[in-house]
Scaffold this motif. Structure first.
Motif, mmCIF file in Angstrom:
data_model
loop_
_atom_site.group_PDB
_atom_site.id
_atom_site.type_symbol
_atom_site.label_atom_id
_atom_site.label_comp_id
_atom_site.label_asym_id
_atom_site.label_seq_id
_atom_site.Cartn_x
_atom_site.Cartn_y
_atom_site.Cartn_z
ATOM 1 N N LYS A 1 0.653 -1.198 0.390
ATOM 2 C CA LYS A 1 0.061 0.138 -0.047
ATOM 3 C C LYS A 1 1.333 0.938 0.139
ATOM 4 O O LYS A 1 0.460 2.385 -0.459
ATOM 5 C CB LYS A 1 -0.621 -0.353 1.464
ATOM 6 N N VAL A 2 2.483 1.033 0.612
ATOM 7 C CA VAL A 2 2.683 1.590 1.032
ATOM 8 C C VAL A 2 4.081 1.858 0.864
ATOM 9 O O VAL A 2 4.595 0.492 0.865
ATOM 10 C CB VAL A 2 2.569 2.617 2.346
ATOM 11 N N SER A 3 5.225 3.079 -0.288
ATOM 12 C CA SER A 3 6.553 2.261 -0.427
ATOM 13 C C SER A 3 7.597 2.472 0.657
ATOM 14 O O SER A 3 6.792 3.565 1.750
ATOM 15 C CB SER A 3 6.908 2.980 -1.599
ATOM 16 N N VAL A 4 8.163 1.824 1.242
ATOM 17 C CA VAL A 4 9.510 2.468 2.457
ATOM 18 C C VAL A 4 9.314 3.344 2.653
ATOM 19 O O VAL A 4 9.683 4.350 3.643
ATOM 20 C CB VAL A 4 10.432 1.141 2.720
ATOM 21 N N ALA A 5 10.494 3.949 1.637
ATOM 22 C CA ALA A 5 10.053 5.771 1.488
ATOM 23 C C ALA A 5 9.372 6.871 2.087
ATOM 24 O O ALA A 5 9.096 7.612 3.051
ATOM 25 C CB ALA A 5 11.088 5.770 0.211
ATOM 26 N N ASN A 6 8.340 6.279 1.091
ATOM 27 C CA ASN A 6 7.078 7.275 1.102
ATOM 28 C C ASN A 6 6.519 7.500 3.053
ATOM 29 O O ASN A 6 5.297 8.158 3.590
ATOM 30 C CB ASN A 6 6.291 7.579 0.508
ATOM 31 N N THR A 7 6.962 6.315 3.820
ATOM 32 C CA THR A 7 6.127 6.482 5.489
ATOM 33 C C THR A 7 7.408 7.050 6.404
ATOM 34 O O THR A 7 6.798 7.600 7.255
ATOM 35 C CB THR A 7 6.806 4.638 6.124
ATOM 36 N N LYS A 8 8.269 7.573 5.573
ATOM 37 C CA LYS A 8 9.327 8.170 6.919
ATOM 38 C C LYS A 8 8.771 9.737 6.519
ATOM 39 O O LYS A 8 8.093 10.506 5.614
ATOM 40 C CB LYS A 8 10.982 8.436 5.409
ATOM 41 N N VAL A 9 9.144 10.670 7.429
ATOM 42 C CA VAL A 9 8.894 12.289 7.657
ATOM 43 C C VAL A 9 9.982 13.036 8.464
ATOM 44 O O VAL A 9 10.732 12.116 9.331
ATOM 45 C CB VAL A 9 7.578 12.317 8.181
ATOM 46 N N LYS A 10 10.174 13.587 8.164
ATOM 47 C CA LYS A 10 11.112 15.272 9.421
ATOM 48 C C LYS A 10 10.987 15.332 10.488
ATOM 49 O O LYS A 10 9.722 15.268 10.379
ATOM 50 C CB LYS A 10 11.626 15.971 7.874
ATOM 51 N N GLY A 11 12.025 14.906 11.123
ATOM 52 C CA GLY A 11 11.804 14.842 12.179
ATOM 53 C C GLY A 11 11.278 14.295 13.062
ATOM 54 O O GLY A 11 11.347 13.972 14.279
ATOM 55 N N MET A 12 11.727 13.045 11.922
ATOM 56 C CA MET A 12 10.919 11.507 13.275
ATOM 57 C C MET A 12 12.029 11.216 13.675
ATOM 58 O O MET A 12 13.471 11.825 13.986
ATOM 59 C CB MET A 12 11.180 9.743 12.083
ATOM 60 N N CYS A 13 12.269 10.787 15.256
ATOM 61 C CA CYS A 13 13.184 10.168 15.821
ATOM 62 C C CYS A 13 13.715 8.383 15.830
ATOM 63 O O CYS A 13 14.805 8.670 15.916
ATOM 64 C CB CYS A 13 12.634 9.624 17.614
ATOM 65 N N SER A 14 13.081 7.789 15.611
ATOM 66 C CA SER A 14 13.295 6.337 14.840
ATOM 67 C C SER A 14 12.872 5.892 14.005
ATOM 68 O O SER A 14 11.471 5.879 13.264
ATOM 69 C CB SER A 14 13.220 5.420 16.540
ATOM 70 N N PHE A 15 13.767 5.165 13.019
ATOM 71 C CA PHE A 15 12.723 4.290 12.045
ATOM 72 C C PHE A 15 13.334 2.731 11.171
ATOM 73 O O PHE A 15 14.677 2.577 12.072
ATOM 74 C CB PHE A 15 13.321 4.921 10.703
ATOM 75 N N VAL A 16 12.139 1.825 11.009
ATOM 76 C CA VAL A 16 12.713 -0.090 11.228
ATOM 77 C C VAL A 16 11.615 0.318 9.918
ATOM 78 O O VAL A 16 10.431 0.356 10.145
ATOM 79 C CB VAL A 16 12.779 0.087 12.419
ATOM 80 N N ALA A 17 12.709 -0.390 9.067
ATOM 81 C CA ALA A 17 11.462 -1.096 8.223
ATOM 82 C C ALA A 17 11.889 -3.130 8.852
ATOM 83 O O ALA A 17 12.989 -3.691 8.809
ATOM 84 C CB ALA A 17 12.118 -1.495 6.512
ATOM 85 N N LEU A 18 10.676 -3.225 8.721
ATOM 86 C CA LEU A 18 10.713 -5.102 8.558
ATOM 87 C C LEU A 18 9.635 -5.446 7.775
ATOM 88 O O LEU A 18 8.961 -5.457 6.958
ATOM 89 C CB LEU A 18 10.351 -5.305 10.382
ATOM 90 N N PRO A 19 10.389 -6.723 8.013
ATOM 91 C CA PRO A 19 9.719 -8.016 6.201
ATOM 92 C C PRO A 19 8.082 -8.432 7.034
ATOM 93 O O PRO A 19 7.717 -9.156 7.847
ATOM 94 C CB PRO A 19 10.162 -9.362 6.543
ATOM 95 N N THR A 20 6.949 -7.676 7.030
ATOM 96 C CA THR A 20 5.182 -7.557 7.217
ATOM 97 C C THR A 20 5.104 -6.581 6.008
ATOM 98 O O THR A 20 5.811 -5.719 5.404
ATOM 99 C CB THR A 20 5.175 -6.933 8.352
ATOM 100 N N THR A 21 3.633 -7.351 6.117
ATOM 101 C CA THR A 21 2.481 -6.012 5.065
ATOM 102 C C THR A 21 1.546 -5.274 5.867
ATOM 103 O O THR A 21 1.760 -5.635 6.992
ATOM 104 C CB THR A 21 2.278 -7.696 4.459
#
Length: 254
Positions: free
Chosen positions: A194-214
């Motif tokens: 539904k959403v690309s990994v790149a498009n989940t990100k936003v300026k100002g976020m503190c932590s980020f992780v990409a995981l193998p899930t749907t």
């Protein structure tokens, strides 16, 4: 005179003890906001885990397909804040799935963040979704997804592009697996269907992780849930692939 002193001392001690006890057992509130065309039942695994971790949990059911984001945001979040206030639980944290993340971003771009704790977004379309760009002109798209679904494009008219950097302590979890290969055709890889990994990100976020899930099932994934609890408790993810930006504004251990 000695007896009077003892009575006064005991009275003061009892007051202090009760105040300290109340503070020690005060719970924090976690609000759960489901995604588009879902319901609060989709967040029940998170609700159960967070409740067992001693949070007061408010699992909000809101009509995601009946109103635009502006109205949904006020409706869902003010209802949740009222519930947390009635339980005398604070600060108020949020865990959101998909559209729910944009409700939080919209609300706190127009309201004070006083009393707001930490926020974890699961699969949020923070930069919109190319799926909406390609399919929203099709007959029936708006009927299925409602006015809020029509606002999730990546162009300047989409709600994500109208919101600025986040002004609160935020962590984002993205999914890298898809159950819908047709929708993935419209998305930059990797994506969650539904959403690309790149498009989940936003300026100002503190932590980020990409995981193998749907996208549809990430909120039920045990690894995801563990990371949610970690960020709510410590302000950082524990997964070895996570990026924690503790030096950023609004970030860091409290």
């Amino acid at each position: 005179m000695i007896a009077a002193f003892v009575r006064r001392f005991c009275g003061h001690f009892l007051v202090v003890f009760l105040l300290l006890s109340a503070d020690a057992y005060a719970k924090e509130c976690v609000v759960l906001l489901h995604g588009l065309a879902r319901s609060s039942t989709s967040m029940e695994a998170l609700e159960e885990r967070l409740t067992s971790t001693n949070y007061d949990v408010v699992n909000v059911d809101y009509p995601s397909r009946e109103m635009p984001i502006e109205q949904l945001s006020t409706l869902a979040i003010e209802q949740a804040l009222s519930s947390c206030q009635m339980q005398q639980a604070f600060p108020v944290h949020f865990v959101t799935h998909s559209l729910g993340g944009l409700l939080v971003r919209y609300y706190y771009s127009h309201n004070s963040t006083n009393g707001l704790g930490r926020v974890v977004m699961l699969g949020p379309p923070n930069q919109g979704s190319q799926v909406v760009d390609h399919l929203r002109a099709l007959p029936g798209f708006e009927f299925v997804n409602g006015p809020s679904g029509m606002q999730l494009g990546t162009d300047a008219d989409g709600m994500p592009r109208q919101l600025g950097p986040v002004n609160f302590e935020l962590a984002v979890i993205a999914g890298t697996q898809s159950m819908n290969l047709f929708l993935s055709l419209f998305l930059p890889n990797p994506d969650d269907g539904k959403v690309s990994v790149a498009n989940t990100k936003v300026k100002g976020m503190c932590s980020f992780v990409a995981l193998p899930t749907t996208h549809p099932f990430m909120m039920k994934n045990n690894v995801v849930i563990n990371e949610v609890v970690s960020f709510l408790q410590a302000g950082r993810f524990e997964h070895p692939d996570a990026v924690n930006i503790s030096a950023a504004n609004n970030c860091g251990e409290r």
